[in-house]
Design a protein around this motif. Structure first.
Motif, PDB file in Angstrom:
ATOM      1  N   LEU A 129      -4.034  12.962  -1.748  1.00 13.09           N
ATOM      2  CA  LEU A 129      -4.639  11.676  -1.388  1.00 13.09           C
ATOM      3  C   LEU A 129      -3.573  10.591  -1.279  1.00 13.09           C
ATOM      4  N   ALA A 130      -2.637  10.577  -2.200  1.00 15.25           N
ATOM      5  CA  ALA A 130      -1.552   9.592  -2.156  1.00 15.25           C
ATOM      6  C   ALA A 130      -0.700   9.774  -0.910  1.00 15.25           C
ATOM      7  N   SER A 131      -0.486  11.011  -0.492  1.00 15.27           N
ATOM      8  CA  SER A 131       0.286  11.265   0.735  1.00 15.27           C
ATOM      9  C   SER A 131      -0.438  10.718   1.958  1.00 15.27           C
ATOM     10  N   ILE A 132      -1.737  10.879   2.001  1.00 16.19           N
ATOM     11  CA  ILE A 132      -2.512  10.352   3.131  1.00 16.19           C
ATOM     12  C   ILE A 132      -2.436   8.834   3.172  1.00 16.19           C
ATOM     13  N   ILE A 133      -2.596   8.182   2.018  1.00 18.16           N
ATOM     14  CA  ILE A 133      -2.496   6.719   1.954  1.00 18.16           C
ATOM     15  C   ILE A 133      -1.112   6.274   2.415  1.00 18.16           C
ATOM     16  N   ILE A 150      -0.686   6.686   6.273  1.00 19.14           N
ATOM     17  CA  ILE A 150      -1.429   5.657   6.995  1.00 19.14           C
ATOM     18  C   ILE A 150      -0.696   4.326   6.907  1.00 19.14           C
ATOM     19  N   ALA A 151      -0.215   3.968   5.727  1.00 17.86           N
ATOM     20  CA  ALA A 151       0.539   2.714   5.584  1.00 17.86           C
ATOM     21  C   ALA A 151       1.825   2.759   6.393  1.00 17.86           C
ATOM     22  N   LEU A 152       2.482   3.909   6.423  1.00 18.75           N
ATOM     23  CA  LEU A 152       3.718   4.046   7.187  1.00 18.75           C
ATOM     24  C   LEU A 152       3.472   3.889   8.686  1.00 18.75           C
ATOM     25  N   THR A 153       2.381   4.455   9.193  1.00 16.99           N
ATOM     26  CA  THR A 153       2.082   4.294  10.611  1.00 16.99           C
ATOM     27  C   THR A 153       1.768   2.838  10.943  1.00 16.99           C
ATOM     28  N   HIS A 154       1.138   2.121  10.023  1.00 12.76           N
ATOM     29  CA  HIS A 154       0.907   0.692  10.245  1.00 12.76           C
ATOM     30  C   HIS A 154       2.229  -0.063  10.317  1.00 12.76           C
ATOM     31  N   MET A 155       3.179   0.279   9.430  1.00 15.13           N
ATOM     32  CA  MET A 155       4.480  -0.400   9.457  1.00 15.13           C
ATOM     33  C   MET A 155       5.227  -0.104  10.749  1.00 15.13           C
ATOM     34  N   ILE A 156       5.163   1.135  11.218  1.00 17.95           N
ATOM     35  CA  ILE A 156       5.833   1.485  12.467  1.00 17.95           C
ATOM     36  C   ILE A 156       5.198   0.741  13.627  1.00 17.95           C
ATOM     37  N   ALA A 157       3.876   0.689  13.664  1.00 19.20           N
ATOM     38  CA  ALA A 157       3.187  -0.014  14.748  1.00 19.20           C
ATOM     39  C   ALA A 157       3.507  -1.507  14.717  1.00 19.20           C
ATOM     40  N   ALA A 158       3.587  -2.092  13.538  1.00 27.90           N
ATOM     41  CA  ALA A 158       3.896  -3.513  13.437  1.00 27.90           C
ATOM     42  C   ALA A 158       5.319  -3.796  13.901  1.00 27.90           C
ATOM     43  N   ARG A 159       6.216  -2.859  13.696  1.00 28.14           N
ATOM     44  CA  ARG A 159       7.597  -3.068  14.140  1.00 28.14           C
ATOM     45  C   ARG A 159       7.731  -2.897  15.653  1.00 28.14           C
ATOM     46  N   GLU A 160       7.042  -1.902  16.200  1.00 30.92           N
ATOM     47  CA  GLU A 160       7.161  -1.630  17.628  1.00 30.92           C
ATOM     48  C   GLU A 160       6.391  -2.644  18.479  1.00 30.92           C
ATOM     49  N   ASP A 213      -2.485   5.341  14.099  1.00 27.55           N
ATOM     50  CA  ASP A 213      -3.117   5.706  12.835  1.00 27.55           C
ATOM     51  C   ASP A 213      -3.796   7.059  12.930  1.00 27.55           C
ATOM     52  N   VAL A 214      -4.519   7.261  13.993  1.00 26.44           N
ATOM     53  CA  VAL A 214      -5.226   8.534  14.165  1.00 26.44           C
ATOM     54  C   VAL A 214      -4.228   9.679  14.276  1.00 26.44           C
ATOM     55  N   MET A 215      -3.124   9.480  15.015  1.00 29.78           N
ATOM     56  CA  MET A 215      -2.118  10.530  15.129  1.00 29.78           C
ATOM     57  C   MET A 215      -1.512  10.872  13.769  1.00 29.78           C
ATOM     58  N   GLY A 216      -1.248   9.859  12.961  1.00 26.79           N
ATOM     59  CA  GLY A 216      -0.716  10.106  11.626  1.00 26.79           C
ATOM     60  C   GLY A 216      -1.690  10.859  10.750  1.00 26.79           C
ATOM     61  N   TRP A 231       0.826  -1.205   0.000  1.00 21.98           N
ATOM     62  CA  TRP A 231       0.000   0.000   0.000  1.00 21.98           C
ATOM     63  C   TRP A 231       0.863   1.258   0.000  1.00 21.98           C
ATOM     64  N   TYR A 232       1.971   1.216   0.716  1.00 26.18           N
ATOM     65  CA  TYR A 232       2.888   2.350   0.718  1.00 26.18           C
ATOM     66  C   TYR A 232       3.462   2.581  -0.685  1.00 26.18           C
ATOM     67  N   MET A 233       3.860   1.502  -1.346  1.00 30.68           N
ATOM     68  CA  MET A 233       4.416   1.639  -2.697  1.00 30.68           C
ATOM     69  C   MET A 233       3.349   2.086  -3.699  1.00 30.68           C
ATOM     70  N   PHE A 234       2.103   1.644  -3.495  1.00 27.90           N
ATOM     71  CA  PHE A 234       1.005   2.121  -4.336  1.00 27.90           C
ATOM     72  C   PHE A 234       0.851   3.631  -4.181  1.00 27.90           C
ATOM     73  N   ALA A 235       0.897   4.115  -2.942  1.00 25.48           N
ATOM     74  CA  ALA A 235       0.785   5.556  -2.698  1.00 25.48           C
ATOM     75  C   ALA A 235       1.950   6.308  -3.337  1.00 25.48           C
ATOM     76  N   GLN A 236       3.145   5.734  -3.261  1.00 25.99           N
ATOM     77  CA  GLN A 236       4.318   6.367  -3.869  1.00 25.99           C
ATOM     78  C   GLN A 236       4.151   6.472  -5.383  1.00 25.99           C
ATOM     79  N   ALA A 237       3.714   5.385  -6.011  1.00 27.17           N
ATOM     80  CA  ALA A 237       3.517   5.396  -7.464  1.00 27.17           C
ATOM     81  C   ALA A 237       2.407   6.369  -7.854  1.00 27.17           C
ATOM     82  N   LEU A 238       1.348   6.414  -7.059  1.00 25.85           N
ATOM     83  CA  LEU A 238       0.251   7.342  -7.337  1.00 25.85           C
ATOM     84  C   LEU A 238       0.720   8.785  -7.222  1.00 25.85           C
TER      85      LEU A 238
END
Length: 122
Positions: free
Chosen positions: A73-77, A80-90, A105-108, A40-47
Motif C-alpha cells: 500500500l505504501a508503494s502505491i501511495i 501515485i505521489a511520484l507521478t504527480h510530481m513528475i506531471a507538475a514538473r513537466e 496517474d493511471v499509467m503509474g 505524501w511521498y515522504m509519508f509513503a516512504q515512512a510507512l
C-alpha cells in the motif's frame, strides 16, 4: 529478539526517523509549490520503512504477511505521489493539462498493479 539482532535494526530506525522528520518538515510547509505532493511521498516512504521494521520483528507468518501488504500500500501511495510530481514538473501550467496528469496517474497505477510486486521477488 536478542540484543545482537536489535543492533541490525539501528540503520532502519535511523532511516525511519529521518523520513518522519522530513515528512513533518515538508508538511509544515505544504503551502510551497510541490510540497504537498512531496509530503505524501515522504509519508509513503515512512510507512514502507515502518512496515519493513515491524515485519522483521514479527514472529508469526500472518503478521509478517500483514506488514508486507502494508508495504505494498505504501508503494502505491508513493508511486501515485511520484507521478504527480513528475506531471507538475513537466506541465507546470495549472488547469490546462489536467487530463494528461490523470493519464500519468493511471499509467503509474497500472504499472504498479501489473509488475510492481513481482520485480523484487525475481
Amino acid at each position: 529478539m536478542s540484543r545482537g539482532e536489535i543492533t541490525y535494526l539501528i540503520p532502519y530506525l535511523a532511516s525511519l526517523g529521518l523520513s518522519i522528520g522530513i515528512f513533518l518538515y515538508v508538511w509544515n510547509r505544504r503551502d510551497a509549490k510541490g510540497a504537498f505532493t512531496f509530503s505524501w511521498y515522504m509519508f509513503a516512504q515512512a510507512l514502507w520503512i515502518a512496515g519493513f521494521i515491524v515485519g522483521l520483528v514479527s514472529e508469526s507468518i500472518p503478521t509478517k504477511i500483514f506488514w508486507d501488504n502494508l508495504q505494498w500500500l505504501a508503494s502505491i501511495i508513493g508511486i501515485i505521489a511520484l507521478t504527480h510530481m513528475i506531471a507538475a514538473r513537466e506541465w507546470p501550467v495549472d488547469g490546462v493539462l489536467d487530463h494528461v496528469e490523470h493519464a500519468i496517474d493511471v499509467m503509474g497505477e497500472v504499472a504498479v498493479a501489473l509488475g510492481g510486486d513481482f520485480t523484487y521477488q525475481l
